[in-house]
Design a protein around this motif. Structure first.
Motif, mmCIF file in Angstrom:
data_model
loop_
_atom_site.group_PDB
_atom_site.id
_atom_site.type_symbol
_atom_site.label_atom_id
_atom_site.label_comp_id
_atom_site.label_asym_id
_atom_site.label_seq_id
_atom_site.Cartn_x
_atom_site.Cartn_y
_atom_site.Cartn_z
ATOM 1 N N ASP A 1 33.042 70.702 51.869
ATOM 2 C CA ASP A 1 32.715 71.893 51.096
ATOM 3 C C ASP A 1 31.279 71.880 50.564
ATOM 4 O OD1 ASP A 1 35.006 73.304 51.394
ATOM 5 O OD2 ASP A 1 35.978 72.518 49.600
ATOM 6 N N LEU A 2 30.612 70.778 50.749
ATOM 7 C CA LEU A 2 29.243 70.692 50.226
ATOM 8 C C LEU A 2 28.364 71.741 50.906
ATOM 9 C CD1 LEU A 2 28.623 66.826 50.111
ATOM 10 C CD2 LEU A 2 28.915 68.385 48.170
ATOM 11 N N PRO A 3 27.356 72.193 50.202
ATOM 12 C CA PRO A 3 26.427 73.160 50.798
ATOM 13 C C PRO A 3 25.852 72.615 52.110
ATOM 14 C CG PRO A 3 25.717 72.508 48.566
ATOM 15 C CD PRO A 3 27.041 71.873 48.802
ATOM 16 N N SER A 4 25.555 71.343 52.086
ATOM 17 C CA SER A 4 25.059 70.740 53.309
ATOM 18 C C SER A 4 25.959 69.548 53.643
ATOM 19 C CB SER A 4 23.608 70.320 53.056
ATOM 20 O OG SER A 4 23.234 69.303 53.913
ATOM 21 N N PRO A 5 27.042 69.814 54.360
ATOM 22 C CA PRO A 5 28.065 68.786 54.585
ATOM 23 C C PRO A 5 27.583 67.682 55.519
ATOM 24 C CG PRO A 5 28.565 70.759 55.837
ATOM 25 C CD PRO A 5 27.362 71.078 55.019
ATOM 26 N N PRO A 6 28.196 66.523 55.449
ATOM 27 C CA PRO A 6 27.814 65.409 56.312
ATOM 28 C C PRO A 6 28.199 65.689 57.762
ATOM 29 C CG PRO A 6 29.815 64.884 55.111
ATOM 30 C CD PRO A 6 29.334 66.184 54.570
ATOM 31 N N THR A 7 27.518 65.034 58.671
ATOM 32 C CA THR A 7 27.907 65.138 60.087
ATOM 33 C C THR A 7 28.763 63.950 60.489
ATOM 34 O OG1 THR A 7 25.964 63.923 60.873
ATOM 35 C CG2 THR A 7 25.736 66.312 60.570
ATOM 36 N N ALA A 8 28.849 62.993 59.596
ATOM 37 C CA ALA A 8 29.711 61.834 59.866
ATOM 38 C C ALA A 8 30.290 61.333 58.554
ATOM 39 C CB ALA A 8 28.926 60.722 60.553
ATOM 40 N N ILE A 9 31.534 60.878 58.622
ATOM 41 C CA ILE A 9 32.174 60.305 57.432
ATOM 42 C C ILE A 9 32.668 58.912 57.776
ATOM 43 C CG2 ILE A 9 34.048 60.511 55.766
ATOM 44 C CD1 ILE A 9 34.032 63.501 56.175
ATOM 45 N N ALA A 10 32.191 57.947 57.023
ATOM 46 C CA ALA A 10 32.678 56.580 57.199
ATOM 47 C C ALA A 10 33.673 56.301 56.089
ATOM 48 C CB ALA A 10 31.514 55.596 57.136
ATOM 49 N N ALA A 11 34.950 56.314 56.447
ATOM 50 C CA ALA A 11 35.969 55.978 55.457
ATOM 51 C C ALA A 11 36.123 54.469 55.446
ATOM 52 C CB ALA A 11 37.289 56.651 55.806
ATOM 53 N N CYS A 12 36.415 53.920 54.283
ATOM 54 C CA CYS A 12 36.430 52.462 54.206
ATOM 55 C C CYS A 12 37.767 51.831 54.563
ATOM 56 C CB CYS A 12 35.965 51.987 52.838
ATOM 57 S SG CYS A 12 34.171 52.058 52.693
ATOM 58 N N ASN A 13 38.742 52.617 54.952
ATOM 59 C CA ASN A 13 39.905 52.047 55.628
ATOM 60 C C ASN A 13 40.491 53.112 56.558
ATOM 61 O OD1 ASN A 13 41.182 53.685 53.756
ATOM 62 N ND2 ASN A 13 42.878 52.269 53.457
ATOM 63 N N ASP A 14 41.325 52.664 57.451
ATOM 64 C CA ASP A 14 41.834 53.563 58.490
ATOM 65 C C ASP A 14 42.680 54.693 57.913
ATOM 66 O OD1 ASP A 14 40.580 51.990 60.287
ATOM 67 O OD2 ASP A 14 42.378 51.070 61.126
ATOM 68 N N LEU A 15 43.484 54.362 56.916
ATOM 69 C CA LEU A 15 44.354 55.377 56.340
ATOM 70 C C LEU A 15 43.534 56.552 55.810
ATOM 71 C CD1 LEU A 15 47.139 54.451 56.784
ATOM 72 C CD2 LEU A 15 47.290 53.686 54.421
#
Lengths: 339, 339
Positions: free
Chosen positions: A238-252
């Motif tokens: 929802d950010l005005p300029s959203p990320p193109t990648a998200i690194a979640a810190c666990n698989d879940l």
DNA sequence: CTTGACTTCCAAAACGTTTTGGTATATGAT
DNA sequence: ATCATATACCAAAACGTTTTGGAAGTCAAG
């Protein structure tokens, strides 16, 4: 009708002492007697009373494990694999495993104290260490042996096995950068968890070494559940300029983030890249399959358990601190930045 | 410097007998003495030696739980939630939990025998019953108390909690039929697992009552993992006349099936309907969210544990056989048949 | 004063092991 | 004949509780 040493003694005509020694293979019993005693014992179906043994010798051949469970819907594949590793190793080495499940906090520490005070177990396996870990303090204070999965800050050192989260996340971040991503978000675990620190730091290091400034808006915290991954990803998207990648810190959390992206008709791996950490079995069969860092949980459980038992048996550990390098597993959820 | 009854006796000038009785709140100790003893005890930090107690009394205040784990990559959210339920309930009622993990088979039965022979635990919680369950026979033969999660075929009865899989799957099948589906596949667990039988039967009943003949080509078996769901679904989708809906008998396999469908660019919930069973937390946050049957695993764990402890304490159970009705949770993975 | 009941306490046994501190016998060396 | 050593065994103590079977003292009733 429980068979005791006394019964064997009566049957063989030997003394209780001799019977005990024969069964424990002492030198000072003739081999003929040993043979006799052993035969009679197995004939009568003798099994030693474990509580009598434990009362006499002063150890329990049992190791303690207290799982930090979060509420009723505690359902983390991470833990079941770890438990299997610890449990099977313990069984193989002839140790019992006393398991307790408590939410982190007072009740948890009480559970530790109860086990320590009552000398119910010889030592502990500690999992998912926290930055300032009351459990570590509690055990060190009581001078109780333990081995942890994870590091912790504190005055004294202790033996542990841990994955090198810093290295892993740096590797992963580099991977995302090499795909062209510049706006990369990170959903990290609550900061009180020790591994959160390393993973987040690794992420930041990865950015820094590529000369990318960290944008605090892209750093979110989630409680390791799929739900939190979903919700934090929503905020990010929802950010005005959203990320193109998200690194979640666990698989879940990565799975949750994937759902959030897919809910907006983004194709994960194309429109957005999403990665996890742990490589739980599910990661291979999600859609798309998940780019993540492999952590050999079963082996880690087994290692920690084996180290503890070594300690308990008075052996020296070859290595007191083991840091494993996680392996980057590139799958479909990470892809080239769309230009 | 462990404090024993003797120390308290010396300190208070009373006998060991009196001290023991004071601490156990016997009538025949004056309240003044009780008070004195209790104060001294807590002052010295006394905790009873649990092994001495267990040697003397003949029970252990411990319940046994042997998790059937399948290979090193044992990672089932199902189990962690169940464990939390059992563990927390046991702790609340003052019982220890002795956990072992073994793959089904000889080693597993040996683990049971060891615990039984050594009288290490007062009773067992049995999980994931099998059609002809060697564990049940082993425990019944030894006349050992246990409560199971799941039913089993056999000569004698035993107390259990189970979900009504037949009812649940019938409900679900009806749901799919009501959406217009006629070619519905089922991926069921290995038939030796007791719940596989009920779930599959419920599926068949659902078809039959709607007058739909069962097509054996649409009945597949998978080992409850995401991987197996993926592979069995691939086989189903390759059929000359593939199903329009797949009912997987647990959520993990449903996720795998979803991936398989998505790999072929099918939109789950539109081009094909896929359903699960268990409603693990992840089901809500998959993409699409999963239509499934809710099973309150945490509560089931707690119930089973509580029933066992009741039994151990000599109480009668109000209900020896509890069958819970799973609740159908309709989400996005099931949708109207495309005409 | 005796009896019985009640209160409050205790020494010793028991739970089933392992360990301590022996003894008795045989063998061989002196 | 004596001593030392080795072998094979055993009675009793110990681990720390709970339970058994009393005993001593007090009090009220007869």
């Amino acid at each position: 009708m429980v068979v005791t040493l006394k019964d064997i003694a009566k049957e063989t005509g030997k003394s209780i002492t001799t019977v005990s020694r024969a069964l424990n293979d002492y030198d000072e019993v003739s081999s003929a007697t040993k043979e006799l005693v052993r035969n009679v014992a197995s004939e009568l179906g003798y099994t030693p009373n474990i509580f009598a043994q434990r009362l006499q010798k002063q150890y329990t051949d049992t190791i303690g494990l207290i799982f930090p469970t979060f509420g009723p819907r505690f359902s983390d594949p991470f833990f079941s694999e770890l438990l299997a590793g610890i449990g099977n190793q313990a069984a193989d080495l002839g140790y019992d495993l006393l398991v307790s499940t408590r939410a982190p906090g007072d009740e948890e520490i009480k559970a530790y104290r109860a086990m320590v005070q009552g000398r119910r177990v010889d030592g502990f396996v500690l999992v998912r260490t926290r930055r300032k870990d009351a459990r570590v303090e509690c055990l060190q204070e009581a001078d109780y042996p333990f081995v942890a999965f994870g590091r912790a800050k504190g005055r004294y050192e202790f033996p542990y096995v841990d994955e090198d989260g810093l290295y892993g996340m740096r590797l992963l971040t580099r991977h995302l950068i090499s795909l062209g991503h510049r706006r990369i978000a990170c959903i990290s675990p609550p900061p009180e968890l020790m591994f959160a620190h390393y993973r987040l730091q690794g992420f930041k290091d990865g950015l820094t070494e590529a000369g990318i400034p960290t944008d605090d808006a892209l750093l979110r915290v989630g409680n390791l559940t799929q739900r939190d991954g979903y919700e934090q990803a929503k905020i990010l998207l929802d950010l005005p300029s959203p990320p193109t990648a998200i690194a979640a810190c666990n698989d879940l959390m990565a799975f949750g983030a994937m759902s959030a992206a897919q809910d907006r008709d983004l194709v994960v791996g194309k429109d957005i890249s999403i990665t996890g950490f742990d490589n739980i079995p599910m990661a291979e069969y999600s859609h798309p399959s998940l780019t993540t860092l492999h952590q050999p949980l079963y082996q880690i459980g087994a290692m920690v358990c084996k180290m503890l038992i070594r300690l308990l048996q008075g052996e020296e550990l070859d290595e007191k601190k083991i840091l494993l390098k996680p392996e980057l597993i590139v799958r479909q959820s990470s892809g080239l930045l769309k230009s």
